[in-house]
Motif scaffolding. Structure first.
Motif, mmCIF file in Angstrom:
data_model
loop_
_atom_site.group_PDB
_atom_site.id
_atom_site.type_symbol
_atom_site.label_atom_id
_atom_site.label_comp_id
_atom_site.label_asym_id
_atom_site.label_seq_id
_atom_site.Cartn_x
_atom_site.Cartn_y
_atom_site.Cartn_z
ATOM 1 N N PRO A 93 16.833 5.442 6.992
ATOM 2 C CA PRO A 93 16.332 5.162 5.728
ATOM 3 C C PRO A 93 16.393 6.496 4.997
ATOM 4 C CG PRO A 93 14.667 5.148 7.410
ATOM 5 C CD PRO A 93 15.691 4.885 7.968
ATOM 6 N N HIS A 114 17.687 4.411 -0.227
ATOM 7 C CA HIS A 114 17.280 2.976 0.194
ATOM 8 C C HIS A 114 15.851 3.014 -0.765
ATOM 9 C CE1 HIS A 114 19.744 3.939 3.664
ATOM 10 N NE2 HIS A 114 20.345 2.862 3.115
ATOM 11 N N TYR A 115 15.255 4.281 -0.870
ATOM 12 C CA TYR A 115 14.151 4.155 -1.542
ATOM 13 C C TYR A 115 14.071 5.166 -2.389
ATOM 14 C CZ TYR A 115 13.038 0.245 1.760
ATOM 15 O OH TYR A 115 12.964 -0.655 2.397
ATOM 16 N N ASP A 174 10.002 3.180 -6.188
ATOM 17 C CA ASP A 174 8.978 2.262 -5.038
ATOM 18 C C ASP A 174 7.712 3.087 -4.983
ATOM 19 O OD1 ASP A 174 11.207 0.291 -4.037
ATOM 20 O OD2 ASP A 174 12.290 2.564 -3.784
ATOM 21 N N TYR A 189 6.210 8.813 3.096
ATOM 22 C CA TYR A 189 6.774 7.616 2.925
ATOM 23 C C TYR A 189 7.983 7.347 3.799
ATOM 24 C CZ TYR A 189 8.269 3.588 0.116
ATOM 25 O OH TYR A 189 8.769 2.352 -0.402
ATOM 26 N N LYS A 192 6.823 6.335 7.089
ATOM 27 C CA LYS A 192 6.187 4.800 7.028
ATOM 28 C C LYS A 192 7.087 3.576 7.143
ATOM 29 C CE LYS A 192 4.139 2.944 3.389
ATOM 30 N NZ LYS A 192 3.508 2.881 2.098
ATOM 31 N N LEU A 193 8.392 4.227 6.462
ATOM 32 C CA LEU A 193 9.263 3.232 6.385
ATOM 33 C C LEU A 193 9.903 3.042 7.969
ATOM 34 C CD1 LEU A 193 11.617 4.588 3.547
ATOM 35 C CD2 LEU A 193 10.215 2.406 3.614
ATOM 36 N N GLU A 196 7.151 1.124 10.041
ATOM 37 C CA GLU A 196 7.157 -0.340 9.721
ATOM 38 C C GLU A 196 8.588 -0.933 9.726
ATOM 39 O OE1 GLU A 196 3.502 0.597 6.486
ATOM 40 O OE2 GLU A 196 5.406 -0.530 6.000
ATOM 41 N N ASN A 197 9.439 -0.066 10.343
ATOM 42 C CA ASN A 197 10.794 -0.707 10.554
ATOM 43 C C ASN A 197 11.428 -1.478 9.363
ATOM 44 O OD1 ASN A 197 13.082 -1.102 11.938
ATOM 45 N ND2 ASN A 197 12.499 -2.925 12.956
ATOM 46 N N LYS A 198 11.267 -1.037 8.162
ATOM 47 C CA LYS A 198 11.335 -1.440 6.832
ATOM 48 C C LYS A 198 12.800 -1.413 7.003
ATOM 49 C CE LYS A 198 7.593 -1.659 4.242
ATOM 50 N NZ LYS A 198 7.318 -3.030 3.339
ATOM 51 N N PRO A 199 13.358 -2.750 5.788
ATOM 52 C CA PRO A 199 14.872 -2.718 6.022
ATOM 53 C C PRO A 199 15.436 -1.762 5.050
ATOM 54 C CG PRO A 199 13.648 -4.218 4.628
ATOM 55 C CD PRO A 199 12.613 -3.471 5.197
ATOM 56 N N VAL A 201 17.374 -1.071 2.314
ATOM 57 C CA VAL A 201 17.654 -1.931 1.115
ATOM 58 C C VAL A 201 18.871 -1.159 0.468
ATOM 59 C CG1 VAL A 201 17.035 -2.652 -1.339
ATOM 60 C CG2 VAL A 201 15.356 -2.372 0.712
#
Ligand code: T1G
Length: 693
Positions: A93, A114-115, A174, A189, A192-193, A196-199, A201
Motif C-alpha cells: 500500500p 492507494h490512499y 481518505d 495510517y 493500519k492498512l 487490516e489487510n486493506k485492499p 485501491v
C-alpha cells in the motif's frame, strides 16, 4: 536514511518506507524529482522490511505540479507516467501525505497512491486550465472516478484549490491528520492498512461514479451552456470537458489516449504558451531590480483612506479583507455614512452568494471605521491612501495636511490614475514617503495595482508597497510617473484610434465587435456606455463639438439612461442606434471626410498596434521595467484576454517586423500618430523580440 538523490530521501520506519521529497520552492515535478520518486519507489518496493510506503514532502507544500519551467525543453529522466505506474502497481500500500497544495501533476501523483492522508489546511486541485492546459498525467480520467463528472468539470475548468475537509467528503482524501503531525499520522495510517489487510485501491479501476454519469449527455451540455460566456475564446476548458466525457464513456486506457491527444494539442498551441508566459510574468513583476531583498520594510498595521466614495470604499475593503484596520475620512457625515453602508452592502452581497459567513461580514465591517477628521484619525496610521477628486490642487492641499499630521515614517499614497506624483510630493517634507497606489475600479475586485514610484520614493516605501500588494491579494506592477502611467497611457492610444475610425466610416458597434471577438470583455464604446458618457462632461461647457457632447446633450449618457452610443432595452441589452449613426454621419459630413468601409483586420491593427508602440515608448522612457510588466497591467486591469498574453506578447506572435511595417504604412497614409517608436525600429533591426525587453 538513504539519499536517493539530491531531492529525495528514503527512510525505513519499522515496517513502513517513507519517501521524502525536498525540492524548493514547491516540489515541482522536475526531472530530478521524477528520478528521485522513480528510484525511491523502486527501492521501497524492493525493501523486505517495508510492508507499506508513505510519500511525503518537506517545505511549504506537497508537489504543486509539473515543473512549468521545463515545458518546451527536452524531457530528461523518467517520465511522470513511469513513476505513477510504479506507485499504482506497487504490491505494498502507498499512502500520499498531503500538506500545502497538491496541484496538477502533484494531485495526479497522489491519485496513483492507494490512499491519501491530508492535514486540514491542505488543498487539492487540477489548475492546469489556468495554464491553457489540462491534467496530462491521468487526472482527467482519475478525478471523475472519485468525484463524478459534474464536480470534476467544476474543479478542472475553474482550477480551484479544494480544501482538505471537502476533499475528504468527496473521497479525494481518505483521512485528515492533525496539523503538524502529518508524517506520524500517515505512517500510522499505512500500518493500519497492513494490519487490516486493506485492499490496494487503484482509482483507475473504480468505475462506479463514471458509470452513474454514463448515458447522461445533458450533464455536459448543461455545463457547457452555463459557462459559455466565461469560457468564450478559451480552448482549455472545452478540452478538459472532452476528457471527462471520455472518462465517462470510454475504458480507462482509451480515455488516457484522448487525454494525451488533447493535452499535446493544447501544449503546442499559442494559448497555453500565452498563459504559461502570464503565470511567470505576474511573478516576475514582483521582482524589482536595484532594490535589495533585505531593504527594511515598514510595518503596516493601520491604514487611513481619504474619501468614502466608490474607490475609497473599495480600497478600504482590500485591507479589511486582509485583517488590517482601516479608518476612512470624509468631509461630511452623509457621504461617510453612505460609503460605510455601501461597504456593508458589498460584504452582505458576497455573503448571500456564500462567499463570506455572517460573522466574517461583521469582522470586516468592524475593521473599517469612519471619521470626519484627519487630525484625529491619521496620527497613528502607517499608510494613508488618498482617493479624492482627480484635481491637482485638491491633492496638493491634502498632502500638505497629511505631511503635518502623519507620524514620521508613514507612507503617503495617492490613488491618482495619472496625475504627476512628483508634483504632489513636492508639497511635503517627506517626498521619499510619497508613492502612487493606483487601484482599478471596482477596487475590491480588480486584481491590478499600479505602484507608481516618484522621483524621490524610497526603496523601503516601494518594497513595502509591493509586499503589501501581495498581502491584500493584488497583482502589483511598478511603473513610473507619466501621464496615465502604463495602463491608461496605452488605453489612450487605443481610444484615440477608435474615435478616428468612427470618423472614417467604422461604426462604434463594428469596432466593439472586432475587439470583443479578439477577446476583450467589451469594446471601448460599450465600455463608455457602461461607465457613463458624462464622466467629466460639464453640461454648461458642452458645445456640441463632439459626438459625446451631442449624445450627452440628448440625455444619452449611457446604460444608466437607457441610451448612449447604443440603445438599451429594459434588460440593458445593447443594439446599434440609428440616432448615434446619424450623429456620426453628420459629423463626418461636417468634417468633409470621405467615409469608407473599413475591414475588421484594419480596425484590429489600428487599435492594437499603436498600443504596442506606446508600450515600447514607455519602455524607452523607463516608465515600466520590462515588456512583460506591460502585459501584466493589461491582463489584470483592462481585460486583455489571457490566452493572448498581453500587447507585447501578442506583438511577438504577430512579429515585430509586421508591427513596424504596418505602423509605417499607417504613418504614410494617416499621419505621425503612427510614427514607430525608436525601440520598435531597434528591435526589428536587431532581429529581437519584444519579450526580451
Ligand atoms: N513549476 C515551476 N515553478 C513553480 C511552479 C511550477 N508548477 N509553481 C510555482 N512555482 C514557482 C513560482 O514561479 C515562484 O518562483 C515560486 O514557485 C513560488 O510560487 C502534468 C502539466 C503553488 C499555489 O499550475 O499555483 O502539473 O518567483 O509565488 O503564491 O498534469 O505557485 O519564487 O522564483 O506562486 O505561495 C500545475 C502553479 C502545473 C500550480 C504557490 N500546477 N503554482 O503560490 O507562491 S502543470 C500549477 C501555483 C501540470 C500535469 C500538468 C502557486 C502555488 P519564484 P508563488 P504562492
Amino acid at each position: 536514511m538513504t539519499a536517493i538523490n539530491s531531492v529525495t530521501d528514503l527512510t525505513i520506519e519499522g515496517d513502513v518506507a517513507v519517501i521524502t521529497l525536498n525540492s524548493p520552492p514547491v516540489n515541482a515535478l522536475s526531472a530530478n524529482v521524477r528520478e528521485g520518486l522513480f528510484e525511491g519507489f523502486k527501492a521501497a518496493i524492493a525493501e523486505p522490511a517495508a510492508k507499506a510506503i508513505v510519500l511525503i514532502c518537506e517545505g511549504r507544500t506537497f508537489i504543486a505540479g509539473a515543473d512549468i519551467t521545463e515545458f518546451g525543453g527536452a524531457s530528461k529522466g523518467p517520465g511522470l507516467n513511469e513513476v505513477q505506474d510504479m506507485m499504482e502497481g506497487s504490491p505494498k500500500p502507498v499512502v500520499a501525505a498531503i500538506h500545502g497544495t497538491a496541484l496538477g501533476g502533484g494531485l495526479e501523483v497522489a491519485l496513483c497512491a492507494h490512499y491519501r492522508v491530508a492535514v486540514p489546511s491542505a488543498k487539492c486541485g487540477l489548475p492546469e486550465v489556468n495554464l491553457g492546459l489540462l491534467p496530462g498525467a491521468g487526472g482527467t480520467q482519475r478525478l471523475p472516478r472519485i468525484v463524478g463528472a459534474q464536480r470534476a468539470m467544476e474543479m478542472m475548468t475553474s482550477g480551484q484549490h479544494v480544501p482538505a475537509k471537502e476533499c475528504l467528503a468527496m473521497g479525494l482524501v481518505d483521512e485528515l491528520a492533525e496539523e503538524g503531525k502529518l508524517r506520524d499520522a500517515a505512517i500510522a495510517y499505512a500500518r493500519k492498512l497492513v494490519a487490516e489487510n486493506k485492499p490496494l485501491v487503484k482509482v483507475r479501476d473504480n468505475d462506479t461514479k463514471v458509470a452513474a454519469d454514463r448515458g447522461k449527455p445533458e450533464i455536459f451540455a448543461d455545463f457547457r451552456k452555463a459557462n459559455a460566456r466565461k469560457f468564450r475564446g478559451f480552448l482549455a476548458p472545452e478540452y478538459n470537458i472532452r476528457c471527462i466525457e471520455a472518462a465517462v464513456n470510454l475504458p480507462f486506457d482509451e480515455g488516457m489516449a484522448v487525454e494525451r491527444k488533447l493535452f499535446m494539442e493544447l501544449m503546442t498551441g499559442s494559448q497555453s504558451a500565452a498563459q504559461r508566459y502570464s503565470f511567470f510574468a505576474e511573478r516576475t513583476a514582483a521582482k524589482i531590480p536595484g532594490i535589495a531583498d533585505d531593504v527594511p520594510l515598514i510595518p503596516v498595521k493601520k491604514v487611513g483612506v481619504i474619501g468614502a466614495g466608490t474607490m475609497g470604499g473599495g480600497i478600504a475593503m482590500n485591507f479589511a479583507n486582509a485583517g488590517i484596520p482601516v479608518v476612512i475620512v470624509e468631509q461630511k457625515q452623509e457621504p461617510l455614512d453612505r460609503g460605510l453602508a455601501t461597504i456593508r452592502k458589498n460584504y452582505e452581497r458576497t455573503a448571500s452568494r456564500g462567499g463570506l459567513t455572517a460573522a466574517q461580514v461583521e469582522e470586516r465591517c468592524a475593521l473599517i471605521t469612519g471619521s470626519l477628521s484627519m487630525e484625529d484619525s491619521f496620527k497613528d496610521v502607517d499608510l494613508v491612501i488618498e482617493a479624492v477628486f482627480e484635481r491637482m490642487d485638491i491633492k496638493k492641499d491634502i498632502f500638505a495636511k497629511l505631511d503635518a499630521i502623519c507620524k514620521p515614517g508613514a507612507i503617503l499614497a495617492t490613488n491618482t490614475s495619472g496625475l504627476n506624483i512628483d508634483e504632489i510630493a513636492s508639497v511635503t517634507k517627506r517626498p521619499e514617503a510619497v508613492i502612487g497606489l493606483h487601484f482599478f475600479s471596482p477596487a475590491n475586485v480588480m486584481k491590478l495595482l499600479e505602484i507608481v514610484r516618484a522621483d524621490h520614493t524610497s526603496d523601503s516605501v516601494i518594497a513595502t508597497s509591493m509586499k503589501l500588494a501581495k498581502q491584500i491579494g493584488k497583482i502589483a506592477v511598478l511603473v513610473g510617473v507619466c501621464p496615465g502611467f502604463v495602463g491608461n497611457r496605452i488605453l489612450g492610444a487605443r481610444q484615440r484610434e477608435a474615435q478616428k475610425l468612427v470618423m472614417e466610416g467604422a461604426m462604434p458597434w463594428d469596432i466593439d465587435r472586432v475587439l470583443y471577438d479578439f477577446g476583450f470583455p467589451m469594446g471601448p464604446f460599450a465600455m463608455s456606455d457602461l461607465a457613463g458618457l458624462d464622466i467629466g462632461w460639464v453640461k454648461e461647457k458642452s458645445n456640441g463639438e463632439s459626438i459625446r457632447d451631442v449624445l450627452c446633450e440628448a440625455d444619452r449618457r449611457g446604460q444608466k439612461t437607457g441610451a448612449g452610443y447604443y440603445d438599451y432595452d429594459e434588460n440593458r441589452n445593447a443594439k446599434p442606434s440609428a440616432f448615434t449613426e446619424k450623429v456620426i454621419n453628420d459629423f463626418i459630413v461636417k468634417s468633409g471626410a470621405n467615409p469608407r468601409k473599413i475591414s475588421d483586420e484594419e480596425i484590429l491593427e489600428r487599435c492594437i498596434f499603436p498600443m504596442i508602440n506606446e508600450g515600447l515608448k514607455i519602455l524607452e522612457e523607463g516608465k515600466a521595467i520590462r515588456a512583460s510588466d506591460i502585459d501584466v497591467v493589461w491582463q489584470n486591469g483592462y481585460g486583455w484576454p489571457v490566452y493572448r498574453g498581453g500587447p507585447m506578447f501578442y506583438g511577438d506572435l504577430v512579429g515585430p517586423e509586421k508591427v513596424l511595417a504596418k505602423m509605417k504604412e499607417f504613418q504614410a497614409t494617416m499621419g505621425d500618430q503612427f510614427k514607430p517608436a525608436a525601440l520598435l525600429e531597434k528591435v526589428v533591426a536587431e532581429g529581437k523580440k519584444f519579450g526580451q525587453l
